[in-house]
Write an enzyme that holds these catalytic residues in place. Structure first.
Site, PDB file in Angstrom:
ATOM      1  N   ALA A  20      59.703  46.916  28.899  1.00  0.00           N
ATOM      2  CA  ALA A  20      58.417  47.444  28.451  1.00  0.00           C
ATOM      3  C   ALA A  20      57.419  46.348  28.081  1.00  0.00           C
ATOM      4  O   ALA A  20      56.309  46.650  27.652  1.00  0.00           O
ATOM      5  CB  ALA A  20      58.638  48.394  27.269  1.00  0.00           C
ATOM      6  N   LEU A  22      57.405  44.207  25.581  1.00  0.00           N
ATOM      7  CA  LEU A  22      57.040  44.411  24.168  1.00  0.00           C
ATOM      8  C   LEU A  22      56.947  43.140  23.336  1.00  0.00           C
ATOM      9  O   LEU A  22      56.386  43.175  22.244  1.00  0.00           O
ATOM     10  CB  LEU A  22      58.071  45.342  23.506  1.00  0.00           C
ATOM     11  CG  LEU A  22      58.167  46.756  24.074  1.00  0.00           C
ATOM     12  CD1 LEU A  22      59.261  47.546  23.353  1.00  0.00           C
ATOM     13  CD2 LEU A  22      56.837  47.491  23.951  1.00  0.00           C
ATOM     14  N   SER A  23      57.529  42.027  23.809  1.00  0.00           N
ATOM     15  CA  SER A  23      57.673  40.860  22.934  1.00  0.00           C
ATOM     16  C   SER A  23      56.704  39.746  23.287  1.00  0.00           C
ATOM     17  O   SER A  23      57.010  38.884  24.128  1.00  0.00           O
ATOM     18  CB  SER A  23      59.117  40.333  23.003  1.00  0.00           C
ATOM     19  OG  SER A  23      59.950  41.079  22.176  1.00  0.00           O
ATOM     20  N   GLY A  25      55.092  36.352  23.408  1.00  0.00           N
ATOM     21  CA  GLY A  25      55.686  35.029  23.184  1.00  0.00           C
ATOM     22  C   GLY A  25      57.051  34.869  23.828  1.00  0.00           C
ATOM     23  O   GLY A  25      57.596  33.774  23.854  1.00  0.00           O
ATOM     24  N   ASN A  26      57.589  35.970  24.349  1.00  0.00           N
ATOM     25  CA  ASN A  26      58.865  35.951  25.078  1.00  0.00           C
ATOM     26  C   ASN A  26      58.488  36.103  26.559  1.00  0.00           C
ATOM     27  O   ASN A  26      58.115  37.183  27.010  1.00  0.00           O
ATOM     28  CB  ASN A  26      59.728  37.108  24.551  1.00  0.00           C
ATOM     29  CG  ASN A  26      60.972  37.390  25.388  1.00  0.00           C
ATOM     30  OD1 ASN A  26      61.077  36.992  26.543  1.00  0.00           O
ATOM     31  ND2 ASN A  26      61.898  38.126  24.800  1.00  0.00           N
ATOM     32  N   ALA A  28      60.025  36.014  29.461  1.00  0.00           N
ATOM     33  CA  ALA A  28      60.758  36.918  30.354  1.00  0.00           C
ATOM     34  C   ALA A  28      60.351  38.370  30.101  1.00  0.00           C
ATOM     35  O   ALA A  28      60.113  39.128  31.045  1.00  0.00           O
ATOM     36  CB  ALA A  28      62.259  36.744  30.165  1.00  0.00           C
ATOM     37  N   GLU A 163      64.625  36.689  11.577  1.00  0.00           N
ATOM     38  CA  GLU A 163      65.180  37.083  12.881  1.00  0.00           C
ATOM     39  C   GLU A 163      66.676  36.787  12.965  1.00  0.00           C
ATOM     40  O   GLU A 163      67.265  36.746  14.046  1.00  0.00           O
ATOM     41  CB  GLU A 163      64.399  36.400  14.009  1.00  0.00           C
ATOM     42  CG  GLU A 163      62.898  36.705  13.968  1.00  0.00           C
ATOM     43  CD  GLU A 163      62.454  37.895  14.832  1.00  0.00           C
ATOM     44  OE1 GLU A 163      63.102  38.184  15.849  1.00  0.00           O
ATOM     45  OE2 GLU A 163      61.443  38.535  14.478  1.00  0.00           O
ATOM     46  N   HIS A 231      62.750  32.011  19.561  1.00  0.00           N
ATOM     47  CA  HIS A 231      63.814  31.803  18.574  1.00  0.00           C
ATOM     48  C   HIS A 231      64.370  30.404  18.793  1.00  0.00           C
ATOM     49  O   HIS A 231      64.398  29.917  19.937  1.00  0.00           O
ATOM     50  CB  HIS A 231      64.965  32.809  18.771  1.00  0.00           C
ATOM     51  CG  HIS A 231      64.625  34.225  18.429  1.00  0.00           C
ATOM     52  ND1 HIS A 231      64.998  35.294  19.220  1.00  0.00           N
ATOM     53  CD2 HIS A 231      63.957  34.751  17.382  1.00  0.00           C
ATOM     54  CE1 HIS A 231      64.575  36.416  18.653  1.00  0.00           C
ATOM     55  NE2 HIS A 231      63.933  36.116  17.548  1.00  0.00           N
ATOM     56  N   ASP A 233      67.380  29.581  18.991  1.00  0.00           N
ATOM     57  CA  ASP A 233      68.560  29.572  19.876  1.00  0.00           C
ATOM     58  C   ASP A 233      68.191  29.535  21.356  1.00  0.00           C
ATOM     59  O   ASP A 233      69.059  29.566  22.218  1.00  0.00           O
ATOM     60  CB  ASP A 233      69.520  30.732  19.550  1.00  0.00           C
ATOM     61  CG  ASP A 233      68.984  32.106  19.926  1.00  0.00           C
ATOM     62  OD1 ASP A 233      67.864  32.214  20.454  1.00  0.00           O
ATOM     63  OD2 ASP A 233      69.708  33.098  19.675  1.00  0.00           O
ATOM     64  N   CYS A 348      72.115  35.271  22.808  1.00  0.00           N
ATOM     65  CA  CYS A 348      71.360  36.352  22.139  1.00  0.00           C
ATOM     66  C   CYS A 348      72.242  37.581  21.979  1.00  0.00           C
ATOM     67  O   CYS A 348      72.051  38.365  21.054  1.00  0.00           O
ATOM     68  CB  CYS A 348      70.162  36.787  22.976  1.00  0.00           C
ATOM     69  SG  CYS A 348      68.961  35.510  23.269  1.00  0.00           S
TER      70      CYS A 348
END
Ligand code: SUG
Length: 417
Positions: A20, A22-23, A25-26, A28, A163, A231, A233, A348
């Site tokens: 969707a 939704l994130s 800054g992410n 992918a 987070e 994040h 990680d 993750c």
């Protein structure tokens, strides 16, 4: 002699897994928003990863998908036919699969009361993630209900974004010995949100009663956040005395190493220079979103996404690292493409809990036969695919609710229904 081992609790990919976008800054998530997803394949890929690790390391746990669509969130937002699709999609998100964001875990050897402390992450930066923690807490209280060994807290209150384990690393001689906990936070003000707030990290450390001399707080490199490392990680991972990191992970790389080294002198850093793998390529392939795990012979294995094998610079670096005879002896690619397309790699998908397996509710521990049974439930109940346009339809609603119920009853966990 304690029986402490590291158990990885992987999130089972829920039946509503969808793309969707939704994130913020992410990268992918943003670039796959609107694609058709494949929840069945996604959940089976995750299960295969767990099976491989069960064989390799002897212990594997799992956490269940949260109930979706989240009727309460739909009600709170008064979602109707005219509401932006992203609000509807938030209530459908299967994002609890990324259990590295479920909680921060301080194992018993690090805490003053000798219990393993878990604080669910409030995930307040993103609407679709901020809905997770109350149900996550309920699940953690079920899995870790033995109050002689575990303490499960409430999430840190807003507005400090937390987070969870994705921004937390533990350095130790062995999992059962006292460790140094490293908290990595971002400073707000950049083009993308800094999802981990320094004050949230500090509050978690206090809540868990950690010895201040055994805690290190480090700022994430703002350039890494801008490049898509939402994040820590995504650019660094630690296991026992080894820190595996990109050279541009932290705001001040040298001071970060110094701070870790003075709290934990045995630290061994395996750094990947930008000349070998650029920050962009590291984020695209998720080289650092790897599971760094100790094998029974004491050597370490790095479980990386398949995408690393097909990247010429990443694979060349991996081969030269293996030839150098350092602490990491093996690189194992796994296929988690469905999760990767939403920005979630092998690391993750798992929450590390160091504990005695005998103190965990056995319903959350994987065995070979349970994996077979779960695969069968997923194969016959998870939707084969979800077109984002179908989100919200009555048919899809009934099918994802029924699918999750089928898994809960197969695992005798209907109390989480
Ligand atoms: O929070 N993606 C997740 C990925 C979480 C990865 N976790 C770690 N790095 N530990 C996130 O950004 C995408 C959902 C969507 O766009 O549909 C999403 O939530």
């Amino acid at each position: 002699m304690n029986q402490f081992v590291e158990i990885n609790f992987d999130g089972i990919v829920g039946p509503s897994h969808n793309y969707a976008g939704l994130s913020l800054g992410n990268i992918a998530s943003a670039s796959h928003g609107g694609d058709v997803s494949h929840p069945r394949a996604a959940a089976l890929q995750g299960l295969e990863k767990m099976r491989g690790n069960l064989v390799r390391f002897g212990h594997q746990g799992f956490l269940l998908p949260l109930p979706r669509p989240n009727g309460k969130l739909l009600e709170q937002l008064a979602v109707d036919a005219h509401t932006p699709r992203q609000l509807l999609a938030a209530a459908w998100s299967a994002s609890s699969m990324w259990t590295a964001n479920a909680a921060t875990v301080s194992p018993a050897p690090d805490t003053p009361d000798g219990k393993c402390h878990l604080t669910p992450a409030n995930l307040v930066t993103m609407l679709h993630r901020g809905q997770e923690w109350p149900e996550t807490k309920r699940m953690l209280e079920t899995a870790f209900s033995n109050v002689d060994h575990f303490a499960v807290h409430d999430a840190i209150p807003p507005s400090f974004g937390d987070e969870g384990a994705a921004n937390h690393m533990r350095l130790c001689e062995g999992h059962g010995s006292k460790g140094v906990e490293v908290f990595v936070y971002g400073r707000p003000g950049g083009k993308f949100p800094a999802r981990q707030h320094e004050q949230a990290s500090r509050a978690v450390a206090r809540l868990h009663g950690l010895d201040p001399a055994k805690c290190v707080f480090i700022e994430q490199n703002p350039a890494a956040i801008e490049a898509g490392a939402f994040h820590n990680d995504v650019v660094a991972v630690a296991n026992e005395h080894v820190l595996f990191t990109h050279a541009e992970a932290f705001a001040d790389q040298t001071s970060a190493y110094d701070a870790m080294q003075s709290a934990f002198p045995a630290l061994e850093v395996v750094e990947v220079p930008s000349s070998a793998v650029s920050l962009e390529e590291a984020i695209r392939t998720y080289l650092f979103n790897a599971q760094l795990v100790t094998r029974s012979d004491g050597g370490m294995a790095l479980i990386v996404p398949e995408e690393c094998r097909t990247s010429a610079p990443v694979w060349a670096w991996a081969e030269s690292m293996l030839a150098s005879n350092g602490p990491i002896r093996e690189v194992i690619p796994v296929d988690v493409k469905q999760s990767m397309a939403n920005g979630g790699g092998p690391a993750c998908l798992r929450l590390r809990v160091v504990c005695d397996p005998g103190t965990v509710d056995p319903r959350f521990l994987l065995s070979d036969s349970k994996a077979d049974m779960m695969a069968a439930v997923i194969a016959s109940n998870w939707p084969e695919q979800i077109d984002p346009a179908d989100i919200g339809s009555d048919a899809l609603t009934s099918s994802v609710i029924a699918a999750r119920k089928a898994l809960l009853s197969a695992l005798d966990l209907t109390e989480l229904g």
